[in-house]
Scaffold this active site. Structure first.
Site, PDB file in Angstrom:
ATOM      1  N   THR A  16       0.917  -1.164  -0.097  1.00 48.44           N
ATOM      2  CA  THR A  16       0.036   0.035  -0.091  1.00 48.44           C
ATOM      3  C   THR A  16       0.694   1.334  -0.132  1.00 48.44           C
ATOM      4  OG1 THR A  16      -1.561  -1.347   1.249  1.00 48.44           O
ATOM      5  CG2 THR A  16      -1.952   1.062   1.084  1.00 48.44           C
ATOM      6  N   VAL A 135       3.577   7.748  12.783  1.00 45.49           N
ATOM      7  CA  VAL A 135       2.680   8.046  13.713  1.00 45.49           C
ATOM      8  C   VAL A 135       1.540   9.114  12.868  1.00 45.49           C
ATOM      9  CG1 VAL A 135       2.037   9.180  15.783  1.00 45.49           C
ATOM     10  CG2 VAL A 135       4.236   8.138  15.669  1.00 45.49           C
ATOM     11  N   GLY A 190     -14.160  -2.369   4.715  1.00 42.06           N
ATOM     12  CA  GLY A 190     -12.595  -2.264   4.396  1.00 42.06           C
ATOM     13  C   GLY A 190     -12.197  -1.236   5.470  1.00 42.06           C
ATOM     14  N   ASP A 204      -1.830  -0.512  18.593  1.00 39.59           N
ATOM     15  CA  ASP A 204      -1.374   0.372  17.547  1.00 39.59           C
ATOM     16  C   ASP A 204      -1.242   1.681  18.046  1.00 39.59           C
ATOM     17  OD1 ASP A 204      -1.140   1.123  14.583  1.00 39.59           O
ATOM     18  OD2 ASP A 204      -2.670   2.333  15.170  1.00 39.59           O
ATOM     19  N   LYS A 208       2.209   4.014  18.582  1.00 37.87           N
ATOM     20  CA  LYS A 208       2.270   5.395  18.222  1.00 37.87           C
ATOM     21  C   LYS A 208       2.795   6.247  19.556  1.00 37.87           C
ATOM     22  CE  LYS A 208      -0.637   4.579  14.457  1.00 37.87           C
ATOM     23  NZ  LYS A 208      -1.790   4.586  13.797  1.00 37.87           N
TER      24      LYS A 208
HETATM   25  N1  NAP Z   1      -1.020   0.948   4.901  1.00 41.03           N
HETATM   26  C1  NAP Z   1      -1.136   2.287   5.836  1.00 41.03           C
HETATM   27  O1  NAP Z   1      -2.055   3.013   5.648  1.00 41.03           O
HETATM   28  C2  NAP Z   1      -0.056   2.551   6.824  1.00 41.03           C
HETATM   29  C3  NAP Z   1      -0.088   3.643   7.339  1.00 41.03           C
HETATM   30  C4  NAP Z   1       1.030   4.041   8.203  1.00 41.03           C
HETATM   31  C5  NAP Z   1       2.263   3.257   8.242  1.00 41.03           C
HETATM   32  N2  NAP Z   1       2.026   2.158   7.833  1.00 41.03           N
HETATM   33  C6  NAP Z   1       3.234   1.140   7.889  1.00 41.03           C
HETATM   34  O2  NAP Z   1       3.946   1.117   6.666  1.00 41.03           O
HETATM   35  C7  NAP Z   1       4.587  -0.424   6.422  1.00 41.03           C
HETATM   36  C8  NAP Z   1       4.029  -0.848   5.193  1.00 41.03           C
HETATM   37  O3  NAP Z   1       2.510  -0.960   5.261  1.00 41.03           O
HETATM   38  P1  NAP Z   1       1.898  -1.407   4.168  1.00 41.03           P
HETATM   39  O4  NAP Z   1       0.242  -1.412   4.333  1.00 41.03           O
HETATM   40  O5  NAP Z   1       2.221  -0.875   2.743  1.00 41.03           O
HETATM   41  O6  NAP Z   1       2.210  -2.978   3.945  1.00 41.03           O
HETATM   42  P2  NAP Z   1       1.669  -4.153   2.864  1.00 41.03           P
HETATM   43  O7  NAP Z   1       0.782  -3.594   1.929  1.00 41.03           O
HETATM   44  O8  NAP Z   1       1.563  -5.364   3.392  1.00 41.03           O
HETATM   45  O9  NAP Z   1       3.163  -4.082   1.986  1.00 41.03           O
HETATM   46  C9  NAP Z   1       4.381  -4.702   2.339  1.00 41.03           C
HETATM   47  C10 NAP Z   1       5.217  -4.721   1.194  1.00 41.03           C
HETATM   48  O10 NAP Z   1       6.641  -5.314   1.632  1.00 41.03           O
HETATM   49  C11 NAP Z   1       7.055  -6.478   1.183  1.00 41.03           C
HETATM   50  N3  NAP Z   1       7.614  -7.620   1.784  1.00 41.03           N
HETATM   51  C12 NAP Z   1       7.163  -7.950   2.940  1.00 41.03           C
HETATM   52  N4  NAP Z   1       8.061  -8.636   3.475  1.00 41.03           N
HETATM   53  C13 NAP Z   1       8.996  -8.769   2.683  1.00 41.03           C
HETATM   54  C14 NAP Z   1      10.272  -9.447   2.757  1.00 41.03           C
HETATM   55  N5  NAP Z   1      10.724 -10.079   3.779  1.00 41.03           N
HETATM   56  N6  NAP Z   1      11.229  -9.078   1.817  1.00 41.03           N
HETATM   57  C15 NAP Z   1      10.845  -8.266   0.806  1.00 41.03           C
HETATM   58  N7  NAP Z   1       9.775  -7.611   0.751  1.00 41.03           N
HETATM   59  C16 NAP Z   1       8.762  -7.940   1.857  1.00 41.03           C
HETATM   60  C17 NAP Z   1       5.681  -6.893   0.297  1.00 41.03           C
HETATM   61  O11 NAP Z   1       5.968  -7.557  -0.777  1.00 41.03           O
HETATM   62  P3  NAP Z   1       4.873  -8.358  -1.825  1.00 41.03           P
HETATM   63  O12 NAP Z   1       4.134  -7.112  -2.308  1.00 41.03           O
HETATM   64  O13 NAP Z   1       5.826  -9.012  -2.905  1.00 41.03           O
HETATM   65  O14 NAP Z   1       3.930  -9.057  -0.962  1.00 41.03           O
HETATM   66  C18 NAP Z   1       4.918  -5.817  -0.009  1.00 41.03           C
HETATM   67  O15 NAP Z   1       5.285  -5.081  -1.187  1.00 41.03           O
HETATM   68  C19 NAP Z   1       4.188  -1.026   7.568  1.00 41.03           C
HETATM   69  O16 NAP Z   1       5.270  -0.879   8.868  1.00 41.03           O
HETATM   70  C20 NAP Z   1       2.967  -0.275   8.275  1.00 41.03           C
HETATM   71  O17 NAP Z   1       2.737  -0.375   9.649  1.00 41.03           O
HETATM   72  C21 NAP Z   1       0.896   1.706   6.814  1.00 41.03           C
END
Ligand code: NAP
Length: 434
Positions: A16, A135, A190, A204, A208
């Site tokens: 994401t 955060v 969602g 969570d 933060k």
């Molecule tokens: N989503 C939000 O709104 C949001 C807001 C604030 C902070 N965050 C933080 O941002 C971070 C990412 O969140 P997200 O929602 O973007 O997560 P996500 O959609 O689950 O994406 C994770 C990505 O990391 C890759 N990945 C995971 N494990 C891996 C590994 N061992 N080696 C290589 N690549 C790996 C995955 O690869 P694949 O695509 O191939 O599966 C995917 O592309 C997290 O720490 C989350 O807490 C997210």
């Protein structure tokens, strides 16, 4: 002084947030170049599954499944970790720092767990460390604390920093319905994960808050030192009573500085309807912060989501890129950790809301009042719903300032009374600075 005109980025993760970062660099790359005076170029991208169908077109030669490809690339100046989880993310970032690369992460779990170690490593190596997105997503609260409020002693922090919990509480208040019904609806739409415990149990928000506390007070609250309670016991009845009494229930992350000991707690809280935090609805986040010079301030915005989070990540990247291009790495003020002195929750003094579920018969209120009185808890108001002899009725009691320790002891005794049918609901009331 170097005159580096292109800064190389290694993106670990293209989910994401990673996708948002890619899109934002594509969409506003020219604007960023104009503002930062430097081009930002993604040199490498590391994912788990290179075959996955993605909504963006990434040249095949950039994609890898091995983080070493990013670490070993001399063209990568900034490693941007957007994988999530503690490991291997933690080890990769430590290695990136060791190799003199600047790092940016959105990973609140990692910062809350390993922040101290990572900050120390970055400071010693003289590299920059950006974690703005960890955060409150798109709200630039970390920059505000690190830079805008650097001259202030932060006295109080109140945060609505979990969008899912705020969405559920808002729906319960605006549309009615109990926690489990609204949660199911939120999952369908969602707005909540299939396993919502991380959000609704306050975990969570506590991660933060831990980051905010380390920035503001230089202490990392030990996990067991922070009081964390979720919203899963809040009922439609509590929300209804709250409204009648002039409050709205919010999951607040709270920290206050008591000259040495710092409060650190996350729990459902009665927020007066006239307070600006009461109007923060749905998935929105807000942080209300008081500094000794600036006074009260409030930040409002989207705490998660692809583009708001990418906005925060790219702001870190752009800031570091400017420093690198100008030939200096100025590690922005990173907290210097002190010994944690977190005030135990038992020492909290605040007014309380109690909802007792009792059998409607004479003398019950007197029994409850006696237990409260015996523990030095003074009643401000009592509310009882229409009577239906012999049935289960709620009795709501609002107290004056009371000690948490006394509250716990008295409620434990009250819950053992034969006329008390369910576990008493206790919600702390916030008076903001009083
Ligand atoms: N989503 C939000 O709104 C949001 C807001 C604030 C902070 N965050 C933080 O941002 C971070 C990412 O969140 P997200 O929602 O973007 O997560 P996500 O959609 O689950 O994406 C994770 C990505 O990391 C890759 N990945 C995971 N494990 C891996 C590994 N061992 N080696 C290589 N690549 C790996 C995955 O690869 P694949 O695509 O191939 O599966 C995917 O592309 C997290 O720490 C989350 O807490 C997210």
């Amino acid at each position: 002084m170097t005159t580096k005109k292109t800064i190389g980025i290694g993106l670990l993760g293209l989910g994401t947030v990673g996708t948002g970062v890619w899109k934002l660099l594509e969409q506003n790359g020219d604007l960023l170049k104009e503002r930062a005076g430097v081009s930002l170029e993604i040199k490498r991208v590391c994912v788990r599954d290179p075959k996955k169908k993605r909504e963006i077109q990434v040249p095949e030669n950039l994609i890898s499944i091995n983080p070493d490809d990013i670490l070993n690339d001399p063209g990568v100046d900034i490693v941007v970790e957007l994988m999530g989880g503690i490991e291997p993310a933690g080890k990769i970032l430590i290695e990136a720092i060791r190799r003199g690369k600047h790092v940016v992460t959105a990973n609140k779990a990692l910062i809350a767990d390993r922040g101290e170690k990572l900050f120390k490593a970055a400071r010693e190596k003289g590299v920059s460390f950006g974690f703005e997105a960890s955060v409150a997503g798109g709200i630039p609260i970390i920059k505000a604390i690190r830079e805008g409020f650097i001259a202030n002693r932060i006295q109080e922090i109140y945060g609505i920093i979990n969008g899912t919990a705020n969405f559920i509480l808002t729906e319960m208040a605006d549309r009615g319905g109990d926690f489990s019904t609204v949660l199911k609806q939120a999952q369908k739409e969602g707005f909540a994960e299939q396993d919502p415990s991380f959000d609704v149990k306050g975990i969570d928000a506590s991660q933060k808050l831990s980051i905010l506390i380390s920035l503001c007070y230089g202490v990392t609250p030990p996990r067991e030192g922070m009081y964390v309670e979720g919203i899963d016991r809040v009922t439609g009845l509590d929300i209804e009573f709250a409204r009648k009494l002039g409050y709205v229930i919010k999951l607040l992350a709270i920290s206050k500085d008591h000259a040495g000991a710092v409060e650190a707690r996350v729990h459902p809280t009665m927020v007066p309807l006239h307070h600006p935090l009461a109007d923060v609805k749905g998935v929105f986040n807000a942080i209300y912060l008081k500094g000794d010079a600036v006074g009260e301030t409030m930040f409002f915005g989207r705490g998660a989501g692809m583009m708001p989070t990418a906005s925060a990540v790219v702001s870190d990247i752009a800031q570091i890129a400017q420093e690198v291009s100008r030939g200096y790495a100025a590690p922005a003020v990173l907290p210097v950790m002190k010994t944690p002195t977190i005030q135990p929750i038992e020492e909290l003094v605040t007014p309380y809301y109690f909802r007792f579920s009792v059998v409607d018969r004479p003398g019950v209120l007197a029994q409850i009042a006696k237990h409260l009185g015996d523990h030095d808890i003074s009643i401000a108001n009592v509310y009882q719903q229409e009577r239906d002899a012999g049935a289960k009725v709620p009795i709501v009691v609002m107290t004056h300032d009371a000690h948490e320790r006394n509250v716990r002891q008295s409620v434990e005794k009250i819950d053992k009374l034969e006329s008390v049918l369910d576990r008493t609901m206790v919600i702390r009331v916030e008076r903001f600075g009083k």
